[in-house]
Design a protein around this motif. Structure first.
Motif, mmCIF file in Angstrom:
data_model
loop_
_atom_site.group_PDB
_atom_site.id
_atom_site.type_symbol
_atom_site.label_atom_id
_atom_site.label_comp_id
_atom_site.label_asym_id
_atom_site.label_seq_id
_atom_site.Cartn_x
_atom_site.Cartn_y
_atom_site.Cartn_z
ATOM 1 N N ARG A 66 0.809 -1.223 0.000
ATOM 2 C CA ARG A 66 0.000 0.000 0.000
ATOM 3 C C ARG A 66 0.843 1.275 0.000
ATOM 4 N NH1 ARG A 66 -2.982 0.858 4.509
ATOM 5 N NH2 ARG A 66 -2.054 -0.891 5.589
ATOM 6 N N HIS A 67 1.907 1.296 0.808
ATOM 7 C CA HIS A 67 2.647 2.539 0.993
ATOM 8 C C HIS A 67 3.928 2.653 0.171
ATOM 9 C CE1 HIS A 67 0.037 3.887 4.241
ATOM 10 N NE2 HIS A 67 0.047 2.630 4.675
ATOM 11 N N PHE A 68 4.508 1.521 -0.198
ATOM 12 C CA PHE A 68 5.796 1.568 -0.882
ATOM 13 C C PHE A 68 5.807 0.770 -2.181
ATOM 14 C CE2 PHE A 68 6.683 1.857 3.721
ATOM 15 C CZ PHE A 68 7.097 3.175 3.753
ATOM 16 N N ASN A 69 4.663 0.427 -2.709
ATOM 17 C CA ASN A 69 4.534 -0.323 -3.970
ATOM 18 C C ASN A 69 5.321 -1.634 -3.954
ATOM 19 O OD1 ASN A 69 2.879 1.660 -5.144
ATOM 20 N ND2 ASN A 69 4.668 2.850 -5.724
ATOM 21 N N GLY A 70 5.369 -2.298 -2.798
ATOM 22 C CA GLY A 70 6.029 -3.597 -2.688
ATOM 23 C C GLY A 70 7.535 -3.530 -2.749
ATOM 24 N N ARG A 71 8.111 -2.375 -2.443
ATOM 25 C CA ARG A 71 9.555 -2.187 -2.539
ATOM 26 C C ARG A 71 10.315 -2.976 -1.474
ATOM 27 N NH1 ARG A 71 10.653 3.540 -1.433
ATOM 28 N NH2 ARG A 71 9.471 3.836 -3.321
ATOM 29 N N PHE A 72 9.675 -3.233 -0.319
ATOM 30 C CA PHE A 72 10.366 -3.865 0.796
ATOM 31 C C PHE A 72 9.815 -5.252 1.099
ATOM 32 C CE2 PHE A 72 10.549 0.742 1.826
ATOM 33 C CZ PHE A 72 11.914 0.903 1.656
ATOM 34 N N THR A 73 10.718 -6.154 1.486
ATOM 35 C CA THR A 73 10.350 -7.477 1.980
ATOM 36 C C THR A 73 11.157 -7.741 3.253
ATOM 37 O OG1 THR A 73 12.035 -8.554 0.622
ATOM 38 C CG2 THR A 73 9.809 -8.425 -0.305
ATOM 39 N N VAL A 74 10.658 -8.670 4.084
ATOM 40 C CA VAL A 74 11.309 -8.990 5.346
ATOM 41 C C VAL A 74 11.713 -10.457 5.328
ATOM 42 C CG1 VAL A 74 10.993 -9.160 7.847
ATOM 43 C CG2 VAL A 74 9.983 -7.262 6.592
#
Length: 120
Positions: A66-74
């Motif tokens: 929602r906030h970063f267009n899927g830029r981050f993963t954990v």
């Protein structure tokens, strides 16, 4: 006389190229600033859910979309595991940053983080 005209065009070209590089760098650094906001959300989910449980990961992935267009993963060794109160959860945030203006490959970076479970 023509040398002066050519030199002026070269100066303009170099100047505009430097401006484009500065803008690309500024956008890249602005995107990197989002890492702290995302890590804060990951820590919040670890605290509320007692670790990186399935519910926490669903919320984290949704937040990233929602906030970063899927830029981050954990990623973590304690993924989908509930931990005891006060236990620390080490994780890594993988980020993919796009370089605007120039046609070069995206930059992939990894950031370490730690959260503490607050669920009894």
């Amino acid at each position: 006389m023509q040398e002066g005209t050519i030199m002026e065009l070269v100066k303009w070209f170099i100047g505009l190229f430097l401006i484009m590089m500065i803008v690309a760098l500024a956008v890249f650094l602005f995107q990197m600033g989002d890492v702290n906001t995302f890590k804060q959300q990951v820590n919040y989910q670890i605290e509320r859910n007692g670790g990186l449980t399935q519910e926490a990961m669903a919320s984290i992935n949704d937040y990233s979309e929602r906030h970063f267009n899927g830029r981050f993963t954990v990623e973590s060794d304690l993924l989908n595991t509930r931990v005891n109160y006060g236990d620390t959860v080490d994780y890594k945030v993988n980020g993919v940053f796009e370089i605007v203006i120039f046609a070069i490959p995206d930059v992939k970076m990894q950031f370490a983080g730690t959260g503490v479970s607050q669920v009894r």
